[in-house]
Design an enzyme around this catalytic site. Structure first.
Site, mmCIF file in Angstrom:
data_model
loop_
_atom_site.group_PDB
_atom_site.id
_atom_site.type_symbol
_atom_site.label_atom_id
_atom_site.label_comp_id
_atom_site.label_asym_id
_atom_site.label_seq_id
_atom_site.Cartn_x
_atom_site.Cartn_y
_atom_site.Cartn_z
ATOM 1 N N HIS A 1 0.820 -1.209 0.000
ATOM 2 C CA HIS A 1 0.000 0.000 0.000
ATOM 3 C C HIS A 1 0.863 1.273 0.000
ATOM 4 O O HIS A 1 0.573 2.221 -0.719
ATOM 5 C CB HIS A 1 -0.939 0.020 1.201
ATOM 6 C CG HIS A 1 -2.101 -0.932 1.069
ATOM 7 N ND1 HIS A 1 -1.953 -2.268 0.821
ATOM 8 C CD2 HIS A 1 -3.437 -0.712 1.146
ATOM 9 C CE1 HIS A 1 -3.141 -2.851 0.747
ATOM 10 N NE2 HIS A 1 -4.062 -1.925 0.938
ATOM 11 N N LYS B 1 -8.215 14.038 -9.849
ATOM 12 C CA LYS B 1 -8.829 13.212 -10.911
ATOM 13 C C LYS B 1 -8.151 11.838 -10.913
ATOM 14 O O LYS B 1 -7.298 11.541 -11.759
ATOM 15 C CB LYS B 1 -8.696 13.932 -12.261
ATOM 16 C CG LYS B 1 -9.637 13.386 -13.334
ATOM 17 C CD LYS B 1 -9.724 14.353 -14.480
ATOM 18 C CE LYS B 1 -10.441 13.786 -15.692
ATOM 19 N NZ LYS B 1 -11.867 13.542 -15.522
HETATM 20 N N1 PLP Z 1 -16.812 15.723 -12.594
HETATM 21 C C1 PLP Z 1 -16.382 14.448 -12.732
HETATM 22 C C2 PLP Z 1 -16.593 13.490 -11.612
HETATM 23 C C3 PLP Z 1 -15.757 14.035 -13.923
HETATM 24 O O1 PLP Z 1 -15.324 12.768 -14.054
HETATM 25 C C4 PLP Z 1 -15.599 14.971 -14.973
HETATM 26 C C5 PLP Z 1 -14.974 14.604 -16.244
HETATM 27 O O2 PLP Z 1 -14.602 13.488 -16.487
HETATM 28 C C6 PLP Z 1 -16.070 16.273 -14.784
HETATM 29 C C7 PLP Z 1 -16.661 16.619 -13.572
HETATM 30 C C8 PLP Z 1 -15.939 17.309 -15.855
HETATM 31 O O3 PLP Z 1 -14.590 17.693 -15.973
HETATM 32 P P1 PLP Z 1 -13.998 18.265 -17.347
HETATM 33 O O4 PLP Z 1 -14.902 19.362 -17.763
HETATM 34 O O5 PLP Z 1 -12.647 18.743 -16.955
HETATM 35 O O6 PLP Z 1 -13.971 17.124 -18.296
#
Ligand code: PLP
Length: 287
Positions: free
Chosen positions: A102, A149
Site C-alpha cells: 500500500h 482526478k
Molecule cells: N466531474 C467528474 C466526476 C468528472 O469525471 C468529470 C470529467 O470526467 C467532470 C466533472 C468534468 O470535468 P472536465 O470538464 O474537466 O472534463
C-alpha cells in the site's frame, strides 16, 4: 489501419497494448488521468487540462512523467497515428510498477504513462444534445478528495451504470444536505426560474471541471447572471433548464431528473446557446 496506443515510451497496436500486472494504477488505483476533447485533430482547453494534470500529480506526490511540451507531442502523435479528427484523448499516469504494497515504493520508480484516443461521431453527439437526456440522482458516497482526478472511480461507475439501467444519460450525486454535488463524469448546472445560471462552487468536494471553467468565462462574456453555490434537488426540479458539462459530453441539456420533466421537457435556449458558444470557443483555442 488499426488503433494505436502510447504505452511507456512506445506507440503500439491498441490490441497489443498492456501494462505490467503490478502497475499500481491497476492494483491500487494509485493513478490519475486526464481527458481532452479533440476538435479537428487538436486538443481543446489544453491549458486547463495540463494545469489540472500537474495539480492531481502534485497532490499525490507522483512526478510529472515528462515536460508539458514532451507530453503535448506524445498526445498529438497518438492522435495523428490514429487518424482521428473528432474524439477524446485519454491520458493515465500511475505511480509506476513495484511489488504490491500500500505504501509508496521505497525506491522511486518511473511513473507509467498510457495514452489512448477514441473517435466520437460529432453528428451523433449533436443529435443527442438536440434531444437532451435524463439524469437520475444517487446518494453521494465518494471519498473526500474528488478534486483529484484519480482512476478510483468505482462509485462513479456504479452511479453511471444505474443511470444507464434507468435509461438516463448521467447520474447526479446528492450530498447529506440534499444538495447536488456533480455528475458521475460531469459538472451539474441549472438555470433558475429567474434566469440565474447556477453551478456548485469548487470549495465543495467536486472535480474542478475544465469545461466548467471555460463555460463560466463564456457565460460571463454573455453577461449571464452566475452563482457558484450549492443547489438542492428541489431547486433543480423547479429549474427552467438544467445541463451538465465535461470533456466527453461538452454541454448536455437535461430534460428530466428522476423521471420528472425539467422546464419544457426539451433543451432550453440558455443551454443550447451556451453549448454552441462553448464549442466555438474551445475550437478557436485548441492546439
Ligand atoms: N466531474 C467528474 C466526476 C468528472 O469525471 C468529470 C470529467 O470526467 C467532470 C466533472 C468534468 O470535468 P472536465 O470538464 O474537466 O472534463
Amino acid at each position: 489501419m488499426g488503433r494505436i496506443a502510447y504505452v511507456n515510451g512506445a506507440y503500439v497496436r491498441h490490441a497489443d497494448a498492456a501494462v505490467h500486472i503490478e502497475d499500481r494504477g491497476y492494483q491500487l488505483a494509485d493513478a490519475i488521468y486526464e481527458v481532452w476533447s479533440m476538435s479537428d485533430g487538436r486538443l481543446c482547453d489544453p491549458e486547463g487540462h495540463f494545469a489540472r494534470l500537474e495539480r492531481s500529480l502534485g497532490e499525490l506526490s507522483i512526478v510529472m512523467p515528462m515536460s508539458r511540451a514532451a507530453l503535448t507531442t506524445v498526445l498529438r502523435e497518438t492522435v495523428r497515428r490514429n487518424h482521428i479528427r473528432e474524439g477524446l484523448v485519454y491520458l493515465q499516469v500511475s505511480r509506476g510498477v513495484a511489488p504490491r504494497d500500500h505504501a509508496f515504493p521505497t525506491q522511486p520508480v518511473p511513473p507509467a504513462v498510457v495514452v489512448t484516443v477514441k473517435r466520437v461521431d460529432p453528428d451523433a453527439a449533436e443529435a443527442r444534445a438536440a434531444a437532451g437526456v435524463g439524469v437520475i440522482t444517487t446518494l453521494e458516497n465518494r471519498w473526500g478528495r474528488c478534486d483529484i482526478k484519480t482512476v478510483g472511480l468505482l462509485p462513479n461507475v456504479l452511479a453511471k451504470q444505474a443511470a444507464r439501467a434507468a435509461g438516463a444519460g448521467e447520474a447526479w450525486f446528492i450530498d447529506a444536505e440534499g444538495k447536488v454535488t456533480e455528475g458521475a463524469s460531469s459538472n451539474a448546472w441549472i438555470v433558475t426560474a429567474d434566469g440565474v445560471l447556477v453551478t456548485r462552487d469548487t470549495s465543495a468536494n467536486i472535480l474542478r471541471g475544465v469545461t466548467r471553467a471555460t463555460l463560466l468565462d463564456v457565460a460571463r462574456s454573455e453577461n449571464i447572471r452566475i452563482e457558484e453555490r450549492a443547489f438542492s434537488l428541489e431547486e433543480a426540479l423547479a429549474a427552467r433548464e438544467a445541463f451538465f458539462t465535461g470533456a466527453g459530453a461538452l454541454l448536455m441539456p437535461v430534460v428530466a431528473i428522476d423521471g420528472r420533466q425539467i422546464g419544457t421537457g426539451h433543451p432550453g435556449p440558455v443551454a443550447t446557446r451556451l453549448r454552441s458558444l462553448y464549442i466555438a470557443t474551445a475550437r478557436a483555442a485548441a492546439i
